[in-house]
Design an enzyme around this catalytic site. Sequence first.
Site, PDB file in Angstrom:
ATOM      1  N   HIS A 108      58.377  18.121 -11.229  1.00 46.37           N
ATOM      2  CA  HIS A 108      59.080  17.728 -10.008  1.00 46.37           C
ATOM      3  C   HIS A 108      60.565  17.540 -10.324  1.00 46.37           C
ATOM      4  CE1 HIS A 108      54.870  16.599  -9.428  1.00 46.37           C
ATOM      5  NE2 HIS A 108      55.077  16.620  -8.123  1.00 46.37           N
ATOM      6  N   LEU A 199      51.173   6.966  -5.882  1.00 44.96           N
ATOM      7  CA  LEU A 199      52.369   6.388  -5.275  1.00 44.96           C
ATOM      8  C   LEU A 199      52.089   4.985  -4.748  1.00 44.96           C
ATOM      9  CD1 LEU A 199      53.789   9.520  -3.438  1.00 44.96           C
ATOM     10  CD2 LEU A 199      54.596   8.474  -5.557  1.00 44.96           C
ATOM     11  N   ASP A 238      59.863   7.923  -0.596  1.00 43.35           N
ATOM     12  CA  ASP A 238      59.241   7.892   0.723  1.00 43.35           C
ATOM     13  C   ASP A 238      57.729   7.760   0.612  1.00 43.35           C
ATOM     14  OD1 ASP A 238      61.490   8.301   2.629  1.00 43.35           O
ATOM     15  OD2 ASP A 238      61.762  10.161   1.526  1.00 43.35           O
ATOM     16  N   ASN A 268      65.308  10.367   0.636  1.00 40.99           N
ATOM     17  CA  ASN A 268      65.726  11.768   0.683  1.00 40.99           C
ATOM     18  C   ASN A 268      65.029  12.563   1.792  1.00 40.99           C
ATOM     19  OD1 ASN A 268      63.170  12.699  -0.325  1.00 40.99           O
ATOM     20  ND2 ASN A 268      63.852  12.332  -2.422  1.00 40.99           N
ATOM     21  N   ILE A 270      62.206  13.836   2.207  1.00 44.12           N
ATOM     22  CA  ILE A 270      61.355  14.979   1.888  1.00 44.12           C
ATOM     23  C   ILE A 270      60.099  14.503   1.165  1.00 44.12           C
ATOM     24  CG2 ILE A 270      61.158  17.125   0.577  1.00 44.12           C
ATOM     25  CD1 ILE A 270      63.011  17.411   2.951  1.00 44.12           C
ATOM     26  N   HIS A 345      60.576  19.854  -4.433  1.00 39.92           N
ATOM     27  CA  HIS A 345      59.889  18.598  -4.702  1.00 39.92           C
ATOM     28  C   HIS A 345      58.940  18.705  -5.889  1.00 39.92           C
ATOM     29  CE1 HIS A 345      56.709  15.545  -4.318  1.00 39.92           C
ATOM     30  NE2 HIS A 345      57.598  14.799  -3.694  1.00 39.92           N
ATOM     31  N   ARG A 439      29.111 -17.892 -10.197  1.00 40.10           N
ATOM     32  CA  ARG A 439      30.488 -18.091  -9.719  1.00 40.10           C
ATOM     33  C   ARG A 439      30.953 -19.523 -10.000  1.00 40.10           C
ATOM     34  NH1 ARG A 439      30.555 -18.920  -3.118  1.00 40.10           N
ATOM     35  NH2 ARG A 439      28.577 -20.038  -2.944  1.00 40.10           N
ATOM     36  N   SER A 466      35.592 -19.616  -2.232  1.00 43.30           N
ATOM     37  CA  SER A 466      34.303 -18.939  -2.301  1.00 43.30           C
ATOM     38  C   SER A 466      34.092 -18.273  -3.659  1.00 43.30           C
ATOM     39  CB  SER A 466      34.199 -17.891  -1.189  1.00 43.30           C
ATOM     40  OG  SER A 466      32.894 -17.388  -1.085  1.00 43.30           O
ATOM     41  N   GLU A 493      43.726  -7.209  -1.334  1.00 41.69           N
ATOM     42  CA  GLU A 493      43.044  -6.865  -2.591  1.00 41.69           C
ATOM     43  C   GLU A 493      43.792  -5.816  -3.402  1.00 41.69           C
ATOM     44  OE1 GLU A 493      39.714  -8.494  -0.043  1.00 41.69           O
ATOM     45  OE2 GLU A 493      41.399  -7.114   0.268  1.00 41.69           O
ATOM     46  N   PHE A 520      34.503  -5.582  -2.460  1.00 41.15           N
ATOM     47  CA  PHE A 520      35.880  -5.221  -2.144  1.00 41.15           C
ATOM     48  C   PHE A 520      36.640  -4.638  -3.332  1.00 41.15           C
ATOM     49  CE2 PHE A 520      35.327  -8.575   1.285  1.00 41.15           C
ATOM     50  CZ  PHE A 520      34.930  -7.628   2.218  1.00 41.15           C
ATOM     51  N   HIS A 544      29.599 -12.699  -5.401  1.00 41.54           N
ATOM     52  CA  HIS A 544      28.742 -12.119  -4.371  1.00 41.54           C
ATOM     53  C   HIS A 544      28.355 -10.700  -4.795  1.00 41.54           C
ATOM     54  CE1 HIS A 544      30.748 -15.493  -2.541  1.00 41.54           C
ATOM     55  NE2 HIS A 544      29.972 -15.437  -1.473  1.00 41.54           N
ATOM     56  N   HIS A 556      28.836  -6.196   3.095  1.00 41.25           N
ATOM     57  CA  HIS A 556      29.294  -7.063   2.016  1.00 41.25           C
ATOM     58  C   HIS A 556      28.394  -7.009   0.777  1.00 41.25           C
ATOM     59  CE1 HIS A 556      32.080  -8.501   4.940  1.00 41.25           C
ATOM     60  NE2 HIS A 556      32.472  -9.535   4.231  1.00 41.25           N
TER      61      HIS A 556
END
Length: 746
Positions: A108, A199, A238, A268, A270, A345, A439, A466, A493, A520, A544, A556
């Site tokens: 690039h 990115l 960007d 830029n 682009i 690019h 936990r 939790s 997260e 998650f 969990h 969940h």
Amino acid sequence: MASSLSLSQAISFRTSPSHVYSNSRLPPSSLSLSSSSSSYLKSSASVSLSTRFLSSSHSNLGLISRAPVRAASVDTLEKTTDATLFEKSVNTIRFLAIDAVEKAKSGHPGLPMGCAPMGQILYDEIMRYNPKNPYWFNRDRFVLSAGHGCMLLYALLHLAGYDSVQEEDLKSFRQWGSRTPGHPENFETPGIEVTTGPLGQGIANAVGLALAERHLAARFNKPDLEIVDHYTYVIMGDGCQMEGVSNEACSLAGHWGLGKLIAFYDDNHISIDGDTEIAFTEDVNKRFEALGWHVIWVKNGNTGYDEIRAAIKEAKAVKDRPSLIKVTTTIGFGSPNKANSHSVHGSALGAKEVDATRKNLGWPYEPFHVPEDVKKHWSWHISEGAALEAQWKAKFAEYENKYKDEAAELKSIINGEFPAGWEKVLPTYTPDSPADATRNLSQQCLNALAKVLPGFLGGSADLASSNMTLMKMFGNFQKDTPEERNLRFGVREHGMGSICNGIVLHSPGMIPYCATFFVFTDYMRAAIRMAALSQAPVIYVMTHDSIGLGEDGPTHQPIEHLASLRAMPNLLMLRPADGTETAGAYKIAILNRKRPSILALSRQKLSQLGGTSVEGVERGGYIISDNSSGNKPDVILMGTGSELEIAANAADELRKEGKAVRVVSLVSWELFEEQPDSYKESVLPSAVSARVSIEAGSTFGWLKFIGSRGKAIGIDRFGVSAPAGRIYQELGITKEAVIEAAKSFF
């Protein structure tokens, strides 16, 4: 002598190579603070003074506080000469990038061509670093969040004198075994702070780096000795702006008031598919203002060098907010036919366009050539960097003399050398200890560790009560209380995971943990993957962990997550079954300084099992009970986490019927696979094919442990909303199912 030199005096001396730290590939943990700076300073005193080009207009901005003291016999360059040399240096950066991409036929070139002025000013005029010791603690950090433009960074490291990027490294860009891979990799190239591929990750990592600086400064700086004082600089594009992780992280940076975080937005217009008008038309400045950032717009990033300098000066004057400097540039600047287009690019310019660009920018040199005057100018950074580090070491020696306890803690964080016997604070459990959710047992462990590990800090994505992840002896890290160690990430997260990657890569002794529900990990998977790739030992506290969470239902309940994360290289997946295994999991997570760890923890109460051990956890898989002899059980029952107890109870029933039964905890598949073959054979003898596994998740992957004749009890469907006990019963995760499977072999 060291204490009598001012900063500007100290850095004006050249040093002989024998006094320069040269092994840039040593790991951070091998660095020592014990060496004295006096030998360097003494040897430097008799050597000639160095100059650095600074036009009068540049120096009037007051940006460069470390401008060298010039001897009377040294003539200051005229402004026009300075400007010419500056342009030549900027074009050197551009053409090193162009030539490397062209030779690789891949890469690039557009971003390095457009961002070269920013890079030049940052690395040559603003940032403090030591090229011969890329791991010097108090260096400024730079992150190229738009990592596809990495030839910008490689060119800058090469010019600044980093041993990790020699001319041959530039010529082997993107090739097998190269130290200049297609995106920056911190573990491959000293001088690269974090690994930026996807990115948005880089800017989020930078928030973590800035948080670490802010936290350590608040804890250790004294009115008479400011020992932690450095900036974090970022170039983002960007694409970074469009990725949601950047907004999560930048929202927190604004909330926390990270004033030493300065991000350059390469505006830029682009992206790969063309002009950003097709998909990205928001007002970024207003968004960042709303996030609590100080915003500056440099409208001419191509040749407005003094505008860039003035923007940096303004940003550094703002102490209570991070700064975004929007710099409008032309992608592929200098290319007569491809500049300001997506064609520059992500692909090489091509021989014809390279020649046209050389003519357009007046560059008569062969590929990879660095003009002698540019080379001579940049060489000054080697002596400057050594002097900066030497002065800081002298200051640290004074700090250590005045503040012994604080210095010991900070040194532990800098070197990653933990106090002797730290693991002894972990709680111990017996079968008589009350049943509890892992936990809750995890909270006992992390609160014990917080008392002895100076760099231990962390928090949850709005689930601390939790996940049970609060450190009770500390308050919350906030804008006005940055010395505290509980991090409140809010419902973010992905940003949380990426920020923790930055924290842990700031210094070897930083030990961040972050927490959410196990399901998650989907939201933060990219951050977890980057931690594994980056050798960033973040600790993920994931509660969990199964259908045991019950009524919240299939959205969940993490059915496939164990299998998915076990498939990720360089990641430890640990699912402890009780308090002893939870303590062992924390010990393993702390000891592993080159890979992250996930602790999958239960919501429901679990019994404290007989036969579990910290030493067993260190092996990954081990025998917790066995009434066989000669390593020939009738059947082997295997489990993890909450299901290990089910396997143990099934074994008790089978033994009443006269069967020889071995119960094995496979708390960490990765650790078990790393054991010698002889040990693995002692736990899972190849002659015994009667094997049963039980785990409240996908059966995917168990085949390699149970073999082709074995039985895997698990859940190869999504869960359901109901009380946990009913779900276990209905989905067949029971003692009875294990007994039935075992009897099928008899």
